[in-house]
Design a protein around this motif. Structure first.
Motif, short mmCIF file in Angstrom:
data_model
loop_
_atom_site.label_atom_id
_atom_site.label_comp_id
_atom_site.label_asym_id
_atom_site.label_seq_id
_atom_site.Cartn_x
_atom_site.Cartn_y
_atom_site.Cartn_z
N GLY A 132 9.01 16.73 2.57
CA GLY A 132 8.10 16.95 3.62
C GLY A 132 6.78 16.42 3.60
O GLY A 132 5.85 16.67 4.63
N GLU A 133 6.39 15.62 2.72
CA GLU A 133 5.04 15.15 2.47
C GLU A 133 4.84 13.92 3.26
O GLU A 133 5.80 13.28 3.53
CB GLU A 133 5.12 14.80 0.86
CG GLU A 133 4.83 15.87 -0.04
CD GLU A 133 3.67 16.85 0.00
OE1 GLU A 133 2.88 16.50 0.66
OE2 GLU A 133 3.88 17.95 -0.60
N ALA A 134 3.56 13.73 3.54
CA ALA A 134 3.42 12.70 4.41
C ALA A 134 3.70 11.37 3.97
O ALA A 134 4.17 10.34 4.49
CB ALA A 134 1.89 12.58 4.78
N ALA A 135 3.65 11.29 2.40
CA ALA A 135 3.96 10.06 1.89
C ALA A 135 5.64 10.07 1.23
O ALA A 135 5.85 9.26 0.37
CB ALA A 135 3.22 10.03 0.67
N CYS A 136 6.35 10.87 1.77
CA CYS A 136 7.78 10.89 1.39
C CYS A 136 8.37 9.44 1.53
O CYS A 136 8.25 8.69 2.56
CB CYS A 136 8.44 11.84 2.35
SG CYS A 136 10.29 11.93 1.86
N LYS A 137 9.05 9.10 0.46
CA LYS A 137 9.72 7.77 0.40
C LYS A 137 10.97 7.66 0.85
O LYS A 137 11.72 6.80 0.63
CB LYS A 137 9.64 7.44 -1.21
CG LYS A 137 8.33 7.48 -1.83
CD LYS A 137 7.27 6.50 -0.98
CE LYS A 137 5.89 6.63 -1.47
NZ LYS A 137 5.06 5.85 -0.62
N GLY A 138 11.47 9.00 1.12
CA GLY A 138 12.93 8.80 1.76
C GLY A 138 13.95 8.92 0.60
O GLY A 138 14.42 9.96 -0.19
N TRP A 139 14.51 7.57 0.51
CA TRP A 139 15.73 7.54 -0.49
C TRP A 139 15.26 7.44 -2.08
O TRP A 139 14.27 6.36 -2.33
CB TRP A 139 16.79 6.52 -0.21
CG TRP A 139 17.88 6.40 -0.87
CD1 TRP A 139 18.18 5.21 -1.82
CD2 TRP A 139 19.01 7.27 -0.95
NE1 TRP A 139 19.48 5.46 -2.75
CE2 TRP A 139 19.94 6.72 -2.05
CE3 TRP A 139 19.27 8.43 -0.39
CZ2 TRP A 139 21.38 7.26 -2.22
CZ3 TRP A 139 20.70 9.21 -0.50
CH2 TRP A 139 21.63 8.37 -1.54
N ALA A 143 12.70 3.61 -9.89
CA ALA A 143 11.93 2.56 -9.67
C ALA A 143 12.33 1.40 -9.19
O ALA A 143 11.82 0.33 -8.79
CB ALA A 143 10.81 2.46 -10.65
N SER A 144 13.62 0.98 -9.97
CA SER A 144 14.09 -0.34 -9.64
C SER A 144 14.41 -0.65 -8.27
O SER A 144 14.71 -1.79 -7.85
CB SER A 144 15.34 -0.51 -10.84
OG SER A 144 16.42 0.31 -10.22
N ARG A 145 14.78 0.41 -7.40
CA ARG A 145 14.99 0.29 -6.29
C ARG A 145 13.76 0.42 -5.27
O ARG A 145 13.95 0.37 -3.82
CB ARG A 145 16.06 1.50 -5.79
CG ARG A 145 17.17 1.68 -6.79
CD ARG A 145 18.01 0.77 -6.48
NE ARG A 145 19.50 0.97 -7.54
CZ ARG A 145 20.37 1.48 -7.10
NH1 ARG A 145 20.42 2.09 -5.85
NH2 ARG A 145 21.48 1.82 -8.03
N MET A 146 12.75 0.39 -5.80
CA MET A 146 11.46 0.61 -4.91
C MET A 146 10.77 -0.74 -4.87
O MET A 146 10.42 -1.37 -5.88
CB MET A 146 10.73 1.56 -5.23
CG MET A 146 11.50 3.12 -5.27
SD MET A 146 10.47 4.36 -5.83
CE MET A 146 9.53 4.62 -4.40
N ASP A 147 10.02 -1.10 -3.73
CA ASP A 147 9.16 -2.42 -3.63
C ASP A 147 7.66 -1.64 -4.05
O ASP A 147 7.55 -0.68 -4.48
CB ASP A 147 9.14 -2.83 -2.27
CG ASP A 147 8.85 -1.97 -1.23
OD1 ASP A 147 8.01 -1.02 -1.22
OD2 ASP A 147 9.12 -2.48 -0.07
N GLU A 148 7.06 -2.80 -4.19
CA GLU A 148 5.52 -2.74 -4.54
C GLU A 148 4.78 -1.66 -3.68
O GLU A 148 4.10 -0.91 -4.24
CB GLU A 148 4.89 -4.02 -4.48
CG GLU A 148 3.91 -4.24 -5.57
CD GLU A 148 3.54 -5.90 -5.82
OE1 GLU A 148 2.56 -6.00 -6.29
OE2 GLU A 148 4.14 -6.87 -5.23
N ASP A 149 5.10 -1.71 -2.31
CA ASP A 149 4.36 -1.05 -1.34
C ASP A 149 4.68 0.66 -1.73
O ASP A 149 3.72 1.48 -1.79
CB ASP A 149 4.48 -1.46 -0.10
CG ASP A 149 3.75 -2.73 0.55
OD1 ASP A 149 2.66 -3.03 -0.25
OD2 ASP A 149 4.27 -3.19 1.29
N GLY A 235 11.81 22.18 0.78
CA GLY A 235 11.11 22.07 -0.36
C GLY A 235 11.00 20.59 -1.07
O GLY A 235 10.91 19.86 -0.37
N ALA A 236 11.01 20.48 -2.32
CA ALA A 236 10.71 19.53 -2.86
C ALA A 236 11.76 18.27 -2.68
O ALA A 236 11.27 17.24 -2.85
CB ALA A 236 10.26 19.47 -4.47
N GLY A 237 12.95 18.50 -2.68
CA GLY A 237 14.08 17.36 -2.59
C GLY A 237 15.25 18.20 -2.15
O GLY A 237 15.32 19.00 -1.56
#
Length: 242
Positions: A132-139, A143-149, A235-237
């Motif tokens: 529920g955070e504004a910065a939620c990354k979704g999936w 780290a290997s599945r995430m880009d620089e941004d 909640g958190a996840g």
């Protein structure tokens, strides 16, 4: 799936409380809250006791290097994921700290969370985050599945920060669009060390060697955990340890 503790509970009664909160006896939902107030950057717990146990990658493990994982063997396993975490898991220093960028530090009653990709490269059980955070990354899959941004601004364990820089270097091998400066062969901006160049790309002022805590800026039991212990999606996840 419910987690069956193999340790004496509570394992950390002075600093945390585990909450098993579900009106449905067939639904597993657990999380942890702080029993102490601490400033940002303060040590919350050491990872030396109870002793950690070497483990294979699992939803309940924490990754400590490119090739090693551990089980926490304590109530610390109930600390869930959040994209705006209250804690950092530093596997090099073997300690858990209050997140350095947490305004106001940690208060009594705050939920204890960390950013799973700060320790996990490729998770055993990815999950859809519902923090529920504004910065939620979704999936959340590691780290290997995430880009620089997606990782920009998060604290990462140093071994993992190096791994993602190498991954990005191999994927891009092209001009970095920061100040028009090209990347060198080691993935750094020309004239900078990899750590300094990562900070520059994040818009941060590079610090001299030894001036920063170990762990690159790019946020932490974040193990190969499939979500959190709140299985109802609040909640958190979602889908973590119960």
């Amino acid at each position: 799936m419910a987690l069956t503790p193999t340790w004496v509970q509570p394992s950390h009664p002075q600093i945390m409380q585990v909450v098993h909160d579900s009106p449905d006896p067939n639904e597993y939902r657990s999380y942890a809250v702080s029993s102490v107030a601490l400033p940002a950057g303060a040590v919350f717990a050491r990872l030396s006791a109870p002793p950690l146990a070497p483990a294979t990658k699992a939803y309940s493990s924490v990754q400590t290097s490119a090739a090693t994982h551990v089980e926490l063997n304590s109530d610390l396993v109930y600390i869930n994921h959040s994209c705006a975490p209250s804690l950092e898991f530093d596997v090099a220093a073997m300690e858990i700290r209050v997140a350095a960028d947490r305004a106001g530090g940690l208060a009594v009653g705050d939920e204890l969370t960390f950013f799973y990709p700060s320790t996990e490269w490729d998770m055993a059980q990815p999950f859809r985050c519902r923090c529920g955070e504004a910065a939620c990354k979704g999936w959340i899959a590691g780290a290997s599945r995430m880009d620089e941004d997606a990782l920009r601004g998060y604290w990462l364990n140093e071994w993992l920060a190096q791994a993602v820089r190498e991954k990005w270097r191999k994927e891009k091998r092209k001009v970095d669009a920061v100040n028009g400066a090209p990347l060198g062969d080691n993935g750094s901006l020309n004239g900078m060390t990899p750590d300094a160049s990562l900070a520059a790309r994040d818009g941060k002022t590079p610090q001299p060697a030894g001036a920063q805590r170990q762990g690159a800026s790019a946020r932490g039991l974040a193990g190969e955990m499939g979500g959190d212990t709140k299985s109802n999606g609040t909640g958190a996840g979602e889908g973590r340890r119960a």
